[in-house]
Design a protein around this motif. Structure first.
Motif, PDB file in Angstrom:
ATOM      1  N   ASP A  18      -6.159   5.349  -7.082  1.00 20.76           N
ATOM      2  CA  ASP A  18      -6.696   6.710  -7.132  1.00 20.76           C
ATOM      3  C   ASP A  18      -5.589   7.655  -7.563  1.00 20.76           C
ATOM      4  O   ASP A  18      -4.659   7.936  -6.803  1.00 20.76           O
ATOM      5  N   LEU A  19      -5.677   8.110  -8.805  1.00 25.53           N
ATOM      6  CA  LEU A  19      -4.715   9.052  -9.374  1.00 25.53           C
ATOM      7  C   LEU A  19      -5.420  10.359  -9.727  1.00 25.53           C
ATOM      8  O   LEU A  19      -4.923  11.148 -10.520  1.00 25.53           O
ATOM      9  N   SER A  20      -6.583  10.593  -9.138  1.00 25.82           N
ATOM     10  CA  SER A  20      -7.393  11.763  -9.456  1.00 25.82           C
ATOM     11  C   SER A  20      -6.752  13.052  -8.956  1.00 25.82           C
ATOM     12  O   SER A  20      -5.828  13.029  -8.143  1.00 25.82           O
ATOM     13  N   GLN A  21      -7.255  14.157  -9.460  1.00 27.91           N
ATOM     14  CA  GLN A  21      -6.837  15.498  -9.044  1.00 27.91           C
ATOM     15  C   GLN A  21      -5.339  15.721  -9.195  1.00 27.91           C
ATOM     16  O   GLN A  21      -4.650  16.144  -8.274  1.00 27.91           O
ATOM     17  N   ASN A  22      -4.846  15.403 -10.385  1.00 29.41           N
ATOM     18  CA  ASN A  22      -3.466  15.681 -10.757  1.00 29.41           C
ATOM     19  C   ASN A  22      -3.492  16.390 -12.101  1.00 29.41           C
ATOM     20  O   ASN A  22      -4.508  16.963 -12.476  1.00 29.41           O
ATOM     21  N   ASP A  23      -2.401  16.346 -12.812  1.00 29.05           N
ATOM     22  CA  ASP A  23      -2.304  16.975 -14.123  1.00 29.05           C
ATOM     23  C   ASP A  23      -1.829  15.949 -15.150  1.00 29.05           C
ATOM     24  O   ASP A  23      -1.030  16.252 -16.028  1.00 29.05           O
ATOM     25  N   LEU A  24      -2.307  14.717 -15.000  1.00 28.27           N
ATOM     26  CA  LEU A  24      -1.878  13.624 -15.873  1.00 28.27           C
ATOM     27  C   LEU A  24      -2.488  13.781 -17.258  1.00 28.27           C
ATOM     28  O   LEU A  24      -3.630  14.225 -17.402  1.00 28.27           O
ATOM     29  N   GLN A  25      -1.695  13.422 -18.279  1.00 28.01           N
ATOM     30  CA  GLN A  25      -2.137  13.558 -19.661  1.00 28.01           C
ATOM     31  C   GLN A  25      -2.058  12.223 -20.374  1.00 28.01           C
ATOM     32  O   GLN A  25      -1.631  11.236 -19.802  1.00 28.01           O
ATOM     33  N   GLU A  67       0.843  -1.191   0.000  1.00 24.18           N
ATOM     34  CA  GLU A  67       0.000   0.000   0.000  1.00 24.18           C
ATOM     35  C   GLU A  67       0.879   1.241   0.000  1.00 24.18           C
ATOM     36  O   GLU A  67       1.749   1.384   0.852  1.00 24.18           O
ATOM     37  N   LEU A  68       0.607   2.129  -0.969  1.00 28.99           N
ATOM     38  CA  LEU A  68       1.328   3.390  -1.071  1.00 28.99           C
ATOM     39  C   LEU A  68       0.315   4.522  -1.130  1.00 28.99           C
ATOM     40  O   LEU A  68      -0.500   4.590  -2.046  1.00 28.99           O
ATOM     41  N   THR A  69       0.344   5.397  -0.134  1.00 32.02           N
ATOM     42  CA  THR A  69      -0.544   6.557  -0.086  1.00 32.02           C
ATOM     43  C   THR A  69       0.308   7.814   0.061  1.00 32.02           C
ATOM     44  O   THR A  69       0.959   8.013   1.080  1.00 32.02           O
ATOM     45  N   LEU A  76      -2.367   8.276  -5.111  1.00 38.72           N
ATOM     46  CA  LEU A  76      -1.533   9.448  -5.362  1.00 38.72           C
ATOM     47  C   LEU A  76      -2.395  10.665  -5.674  1.00 38.72           C
ATOM     48  O   LEU A  76      -1.932  11.632  -6.276  1.00 38.72           O
ATOM     49  N   HIS A  77      -3.669  10.630  -5.289  1.00 41.41           N
ATOM     50  CA  HIS A  77      -4.582  11.718  -5.659  1.00 41.41           C
ATOM     51  C   HIS A  77      -4.227  13.027  -4.955  1.00 41.41           C
ATOM     52  O   HIS A  77      -3.548  13.044  -3.938  1.00 41.41           O
ATOM     53  N   ASP A  78      -4.704  14.127  -5.563  1.00 40.32           N
ATOM     54  CA  ASP A  78      -4.550  15.470  -5.009  1.00 40.32           C
ATOM     55  C   ASP A  78      -3.084  15.877  -4.852  1.00 40.32           C
ATOM     56  O   ASP A  78      -2.609  16.180  -3.770  1.00 40.32           O
ATOM     57  N   ASN A  79      -2.384  15.830  -5.976  1.00 44.49           N
ATOM     58  CA  ASN A  79      -1.010  16.315  -6.077  1.00 44.49           C
ATOM     59  C   ASN A  79      -0.904  17.129  -7.359  1.00 44.49           C
ATOM     60  O   ASN A  79      -1.920  17.540  -7.918  1.00 44.49           O
ATOM     61  N   TYR A  80       0.313  17.334  -7.826  1.00 41.95           N
ATOM     62  CA  TYR A  80       0.545  18.060  -9.084  1.00 41.95           C
ATOM     63  C   TYR A  80       1.310  17.174 -10.061  1.00 41.95           C
ATOM     64  O   TYR A  80       2.131  17.656 -10.837  1.00 41.95           O
ATOM     65  N   LEU A  81       1.041  15.882 -10.037  1.00 40.73           N
ATOM     66  CA  LEU A  81       1.747  14.949 -10.898  1.00 40.73           C
ATOM     67  C   LEU A  81       1.337  15.164 -12.348  1.00 40.73           C
ATOM     68  O   LEU A  81       0.167  15.426 -12.639  1.00 40.73           O
ATOM     69  N   ASP A  82       2.321  15.057 -13.263  1.00 38.96           N
ATOM     70  CA  ASP A  82       2.017  15.219 -14.677  1.00 38.96           C
ATOM     71  C   ASP A  82       2.604  14.057 -15.458  1.00 38.96           C
ATOM     72  O   ASP A  82       3.024  13.060 -14.876  1.00 38.96           O
ATOM     73  N   GLY A  83       2.611  14.174 -16.761  1.00 40.10           N
ATOM     74  CA  GLY A  83       3.089  13.071 -17.588  1.00 40.10           C
ATOM     75  C   GLY A  83       1.956  12.100 -17.867  1.00 40.10           C
ATOM     76  O   GLY A  83       0.789  12.392 -17.631  1.00 40.10           O
ATOM     77  N   VAL A  84       2.328  10.946 -18.369  1.00 43.00           N
ATOM     78  CA  VAL A  84       1.322   9.945 -18.750  1.00 43.00           C
ATOM     79  C   VAL A  84       1.150   8.910 -17.647  1.00 43.00           C
ATOM     80  O   VAL A  84       1.996   8.762 -16.775  1.00 43.00           O
ATOM     81  N   LEU A  85       0.049   8.191 -17.737  1.00 38.76           N
ATOM     82  CA  LEU A  85      -0.197   7.095 -16.801  1.00 38.76           C
ATOM     83  C   LEU A  85       0.816   5.983 -17.051  1.00 38.76           C
ATOM     84  O   LEU A  85       1.219   5.756 -18.198  1.00 38.76           O
ATOM     85  N   PRO A  86       1.260   5.286 -16.021  1.00 39.19           N
ATOM     86  CA  PRO A  86       2.277   4.237 -16.196  1.00 39.19           C
ATOM     87  C   PRO A  86       1.800   3.112 -17.120  1.00 39.19           C
ATOM     88  O   PRO A  86       0.733   2.541 -16.918  1.00 39.19           O
ATOM     89  N   GLU A  87       2.604   2.838 -18.126  1.00 44.12           N
ATOM     90  CA  GLU A  87       2.272   1.784 -19.087  1.00 44.12           C
ATOM     91  C   GLU A  87       2.215   0.429 -18.387  1.00 44.12           C
ATOM     92  O   GLU A  87       3.101   0.071 -17.633  1.00 44.12           O
ATOM     93  N   GLY A  88       1.146  -0.309 -18.620  1.00 43.79           N
ATOM     94  CA  GLY A  88       0.995  -1.638 -18.038  1.00 43.79           C
ATOM     95  C   GLY A  88       0.552  -1.665 -16.590  1.00 43.79           C
ATOM     96  O   GLY A  88       0.614  -2.705 -15.941  1.00 43.79           O
ATOM     97  N   LEU A  89       0.068  -0.541 -16.065  1.00 40.55           N
ATOM     98  CA  LEU A  89      -0.333  -0.477 -14.650  1.00 40.55           C
ATOM     99  C   LEU A  89      -1.345  -1.561 -14.284  1.00 40.55           C
ATOM    100  O   LEU A  89      -1.278  -2.146 -13.214  1.00 40.55           O
TER     101      LEU A  89
END
Length: 165
Positions: A96-103, A46-48, A73-86
């Motif tokens: 939960d990767l919501s509320q970031n700047d992922l593209q 578990e990683l929060t 990892l929600h509610d941060n300023y993470l950007d870039g793409v979602l990890p391939e093969g997640l």
């Protein structure tokens, strides 16, 4: 038992320290997610890191965490793409990767989901209950095979910039 800030479960073994739960939620952390986190790939379940001010990309090594059950990892300023093969992490039940700047699109994380490919849908995160990528800048289409994830009970996709469903 170990007592370090943010580490909720760990155990000392002959090979060193094995951390299974790391929760640093809401600690005003700044900077990128350190690559040293990858050293925990054999034990972390578990990683929060939600509710911080983390920037940069999600480390690609995240897909090596074969025992990971919860990734928040929600509610941060993470950007870039979602990890391939997640979605190839079979033990994942909560993402939960919501509320970031992922593209980018969802296709990369669901690589191999399509029924005309060799990997069967049941091999993609069969335990996945929650998948939330809302409030990012994701584009493209939503994979139709997402509906085949029968264990999924909570799905957050909007708002984003998807072209069609």
């Amino acid at each position: 038992e170990c007592s370090f800030f943010g580490i909720k479960r760990c155990e000392r073994t002959t090979s060193g320290l094995e951390v299974s739960l790391l929760n640093l939620d809401g600690n005003n952390l700044k900077g990128t997610i350190p690559s040293e986190l990858c050293l925990l790939s054999e034990s972390l379940k578990e990683l929060t890191l939600s509710g911080n001010k983390l920037t940069g990309t999600i480390p690609p090594c995240i897909i090596d965490f074969k025992f990971m059950k919860k990734l928040d990892l929600h509610d941060n300023y993470l950007d870039g793409v979602l990890p391939e093969g997640l979605m190839h992490i079979n033990s994942l039940s909560y993402v939960d990767l919501s509320q970031n700047d992922l593209q980018g699109g969802l296709d990369a994380i669901f690589e191999g989901v399509s029924t005309d490919q060799t990997m069967k849908i049941s091999q993609i995160s069969p335990a996945l209950l929650t998948f939330n990528v809302s409030s990012n800048r994701l584009t493209g289409t939503i994979p139709k095979d997402l509906q085949k994830l029968t264990s999924l009970t909570n799905l957050g996709l909007f708002p984003n910039q998807f072209q069609e469903i």
